[in-house]
Design an enzyme around this catalytic site. Structure first.
Site, PDB file in Angstrom:
ATOM      1  N   ARG A 242       3.957 -10.281  -2.114  1.00 20.70           N
ATOM      2  CA  ARG A 242       3.749  -8.895  -2.534  1.00 20.70           C
ATOM      3  C   ARG A 242       4.722  -7.987  -1.797  1.00 20.70           C
ATOM      4  O   ARG A 242       5.105  -8.281  -0.656  1.00 20.70           O
ATOM      5  CB  ARG A 242       2.301  -8.474  -2.256  1.00 20.70           C
ATOM      6  CG  ARG A 242       1.279  -9.269  -3.058  1.00 20.70           C
ATOM      7  CD  ARG A 242      -0.148  -8.876  -2.719  1.00 20.70           C
ATOM      8  NE  ARG A 242      -1.111  -9.650  -3.498  1.00 20.70           N
ATOM      9  CZ  ARG A 242      -1.611 -10.821  -3.121  1.00 20.70           C
ATOM     10  NH1 ARG A 242      -1.249 -11.356  -1.957  1.00 20.70           N
ATOM     11  NH2 ARG A 242      -2.471 -11.464  -3.894  1.00 20.70           N
ATOM     12  N   LYS A 269      -3.533  -9.128   1.323  1.00 17.66           N
ATOM     13  CA  LYS A 269      -4.414  -8.319   0.484  1.00 17.66           C
ATOM     14  C   LYS A 269      -5.856  -8.784   0.558  1.00 17.66           C
ATOM     15  O   LYS A 269      -6.779  -7.970   0.666  1.00 17.66           O
ATOM     16  CB  LYS A 269      -3.936  -8.363  -0.971  1.00 17.66           C
ATOM     17  CG  LYS A 269      -4.792  -7.548  -1.928  1.00 17.66           C
ATOM     18  CD  LYS A 269      -4.230  -7.595  -3.337  1.00 17.66           C
ATOM     19  CE  LYS A 269      -5.099  -6.782  -4.292  1.00 17.66           C
ATOM     20  NZ  LYS A 269      -4.581  -6.830  -5.685  1.00 17.66           N
ATOM     21  N   HIS A 332       7.506  -5.724  -7.498  1.00 16.81           N
ATOM     22  CA  HIS A 332       6.398  -6.658  -7.722  1.00 16.81           C
ATOM     23  C   HIS A 332       6.741  -7.662  -8.818  1.00 16.81           C
ATOM     24  O   HIS A 332       6.142  -8.740  -8.902  1.00 16.81           O
ATOM     25  CB  HIS A 332       5.137  -5.874  -8.108  1.00 16.81           C
ATOM     26  CG  HIS A 332       3.858  -6.626  -7.919  1.00 16.81           C
ATOM     27  ND1 HIS A 332       3.402  -7.576  -8.802  1.00 16.81           N
ATOM     28  CD2 HIS A 332       2.933  -6.586  -6.924  1.00 16.81           C
ATOM     29  CE1 HIS A 332       2.251  -8.068  -8.392  1.00 16.81           C
ATOM     30  NE2 HIS A 332       1.946  -7.502  -7.243  1.00 16.81           N
ATOM     31  N   ARG A 335       7.185 -11.539  -8.452  1.00 15.80           N
ATOM     32  CA  ARG A 335       6.024 -12.433  -8.480  1.00 15.80           C
ATOM     33  C   ARG A 335       5.754 -12.923  -9.905  1.00 15.80           C
ATOM     34  O   ARG A 335       5.514 -14.118 -10.129  1.00 15.80           O
ATOM     35  CB  ARG A 335       4.795 -11.715  -7.918  1.00 15.80           C
ATOM     36  CG  ARG A 335       4.861 -11.516  -6.417  1.00 15.80           C
ATOM     37  CD  ARG A 335       3.737 -10.638  -5.897  1.00 15.80           C
ATOM     38  NE  ARG A 335       2.392 -11.147  -6.156  1.00 15.80           N
ATOM     39  CZ  ARG A 335       1.810 -12.124  -5.480  1.00 15.80           C
ATOM     40  NH1 ARG A 335       2.474 -12.741  -4.505  1.00 15.80           N
ATOM     41  NH2 ARG A 335       0.575 -12.499  -5.757  1.00 15.80           N
ATOM     42  N   HIS A 358      -3.161 -15.966  -4.492  1.00 13.62           N
ATOM     43  CA  HIS A 358      -4.247 -15.403  -5.263  1.00 13.62           C
ATOM     44  C   HIS A 358      -5.550 -15.777  -4.583  1.00 13.62           C
ATOM     45  O   HIS A 358      -5.671 -16.843  -3.991  1.00 13.62           O
ATOM     46  CB  HIS A 358      -4.221 -15.901  -6.705  1.00 13.62           C
ATOM     47  CG  HIS A 358      -3.160 -15.235  -7.511  1.00 13.62           C
ATOM     48  ND1 HIS A 358      -2.675 -15.752  -8.680  1.00 13.62           N
ATOM     49  CD2 HIS A 358      -2.476 -14.075  -7.303  1.00 13.62           C
ATOM     50  CE1 HIS A 358      -1.736 -14.947  -9.181  1.00 13.62           C
ATOM     51  NE2 HIS A 358      -1.605 -13.931  -8.353  1.00 13.62           N
ATOM     52  N   TYR A 368      -9.785 -22.193   5.194  1.00 16.88           N
ATOM     53  CA  TYR A 368      -9.109 -23.457   5.475  1.00 16.88           C
ATOM     54  C   TYR A 368      -8.038 -23.808   4.434  1.00 16.88           C
ATOM     55  O   TYR A 368      -7.258 -24.739   4.643  1.00 16.88           O
ATOM     56  CB  TYR A 368     -10.140 -24.590   5.529  1.00 16.88           C
ATOM     57  CG  TYR A 368     -11.177 -24.387   6.611  1.00 16.88           C
ATOM     58  CD1 TYR A 368     -10.908 -24.724   7.931  1.00 16.88           C
ATOM     59  CD2 TYR A 368     -12.414 -23.823   6.319  1.00 16.88           C
ATOM     60  CE1 TYR A 368     -11.851 -24.519   8.939  1.00 16.88           C
ATOM     61  CE2 TYR A 368     -13.368 -23.619   7.317  1.00 16.88           C
ATOM     62  CZ  TYR A 368     -13.076 -23.970   8.618  1.00 16.88           C
ATOM     63  OH  TYR A 368     -14.001 -23.755   9.608  1.00 16.88           O
TER      64      TYR A 368
END
Length: 398
Positions: A242, A269, A332, A335, A358, A368
């Site tokens: 991002r 994010k 952006h 991406r 995501h 993890y």
């Protein structure tokens, strides 16, 4: 005897507690240190009690006598003055401690550490600018759907439909927090479903046609502006993080021996650590850049003060200067470029989604999973970088 202000002003400590009556149960208590406190002795349901009225001179003789009279009226009505006073204080405390703003700030403080700084700032700014001015001072349990809707429609009226929906979502989270902490019984925001104009999905402009991508890469290489901005734009298509994660990249996050960039959860994010495998091309960009900014905290420091990173405006301005308008390409958009083409090329969707960072909906698994599919992602990222280089060459000379 009846007390007077002159007598009270001249009253001095005697080295021991004094109790001087004004009549009707009212008296002034003078401590050994000189403090003067109004009190009232009374009987309620056969028990001797004492009502604390306040300190003199903050509470004047006239005020003390008025409160004595008010207390007597309550006693006649079968109300204990001391219990009444506590109830009034509790009511006032509830009005100051259980307002929408107080609960909202408590909720924000509790959860902000789990969000990226930029995400948290957007939430509190929305609340401060658009919600608190209209409903912030109201007891949260008393906020009505029409009152909340009025605040949301003011956002909607300026054309910020998506922001209005996000603000309503935040309000719902605040109400549910209030329910959990015993300060509300229902989520008022839930009553507003369907009350706002539907948010139109906006896709940030991106170039996904291979030949056009090659031309963009060559334009970036030839960008005549600031070299730090050029380096950031050169790196962007290879790592496809991002924009905020790219701009705020810090040298301490890079391990060149392991060929990886670990972005801490505090900057992501969704609050999850993210690993970006570094293709050879990215390592070469970093090697060149280190000569210029290696002494700084940030890879891409601001031109005004190297203690801050460059702004998103700098990167956007560079794209515009190269001739790419808002409907053609955004920062952006790198991406979307990677997501579209990697999926088209048949890479495993899980590898792609993990590399795009995501959100993992299960918070335990998310803690993890940042290294999940890492060997495969390393290979994919190097092959992606090689593919981009191939497009650059195919685009022909500048």
């Amino acid at each position: 005897m009846k007390l007077t202000d002159v007598f009270l002003r001249k009253l001095k400590p005697s080295g021991k507690d004094q109790k001087i009556s004004d009549g009707g149960g009212l008296y002034i208590h003078v401590s050994a240190a000189g403090g003067k406190l109004w009190r009232m002795a009374y009987r309620f349901k056969g028990k001797q009690k004492t009502l604390s009225i306040g300190a003199y001179p903050a509470v004047s003789l006239v005020d003390a006598r008025r409160q004595r009279q008010d207390a007597k009226v309550l006693i006649v009505q079968g109300i204990d003055p001391s219990a009444h006073k506590k109830a009034v204080k509790a009511s006032i405390r509830a009005e100051t401690e259980n307002t929408f703003e107080v609960v909202a700030r408590e909720w924000y403080s509790k959860y902000k550490d789990a969000w990226a700084d930029s995400h948290g700032k957007k939430i509190i700014t929305r609340l401060e600018n658009d919600i608190f001015p209209l409903v912030g001072s109201k007891i949260i349990s008393s906020v009505t759907a029409p009152e909340l809707l009025e605040a949301l429609r003011r956002i909607e009226a300026r054309g910020a439909i998506e922001t209005a929906h996000r603000a309503m979502q935040n309000c719902g989270q605040i109400f549910r927090y209030a329910i959990a902490t015993g300060r509300a019984e229902r989520d008022t925001a839930a009553d507003l479903r369907g009350a706002l104009s539907p948010a139109k999905p906006t896709n940030l402009a991106s170039i996904t046609e291979p030949k056009a991508i090659g031309a963009l890469l060559r334009d970036i290489d030839a960008y005549p502006g600031n070299l730090i901005v050029r380096a950031a734009l050169r790196m962007a298509p290879y790592v496809f993080v991002r924009p905020g994660e790219l701009r705020r990249a810090e040298w301490s996050e890079f391990n060149m021996e392991a060929a990886e960039w670990r972005i801490p959860s505090s900057r992501m994010k969704m609050g999850e650590t993210h690993i970006v495998p570094l293709a050879g091309q990215v390592q070469a960009i970093l090697g060149d850049l280190r000569r210029y900014t290696g002494h700084c905290r940030y890879l891409f420091p601001s031109m005004r003060a190297d203690t801050n990173p460059i702004s998103d405006v700098c990167l956007l301005a560079a794209l515009r200067r190269m001739g790419y308008d808002k409907d053609t390409m955004t920062v952006h958009g790198f991406r979307s470029m990677a997501s579209t083409l990697l999926n088209e090329q048949g890479y495993n969707r899980d590898w792609i989604e993990r590399q795009l960072a995501h959100s993992e909906r299960n918070s335990v698994r998310a803690a993890y999973n940042y290294a999940q599919h890492l060997p495969e992602r390393r290979r994919m990222m190097q092959e992606w970088a090689d593919y981009l280089d191939g497009l650059r060459v195919q685009a022909g000379p500048c």
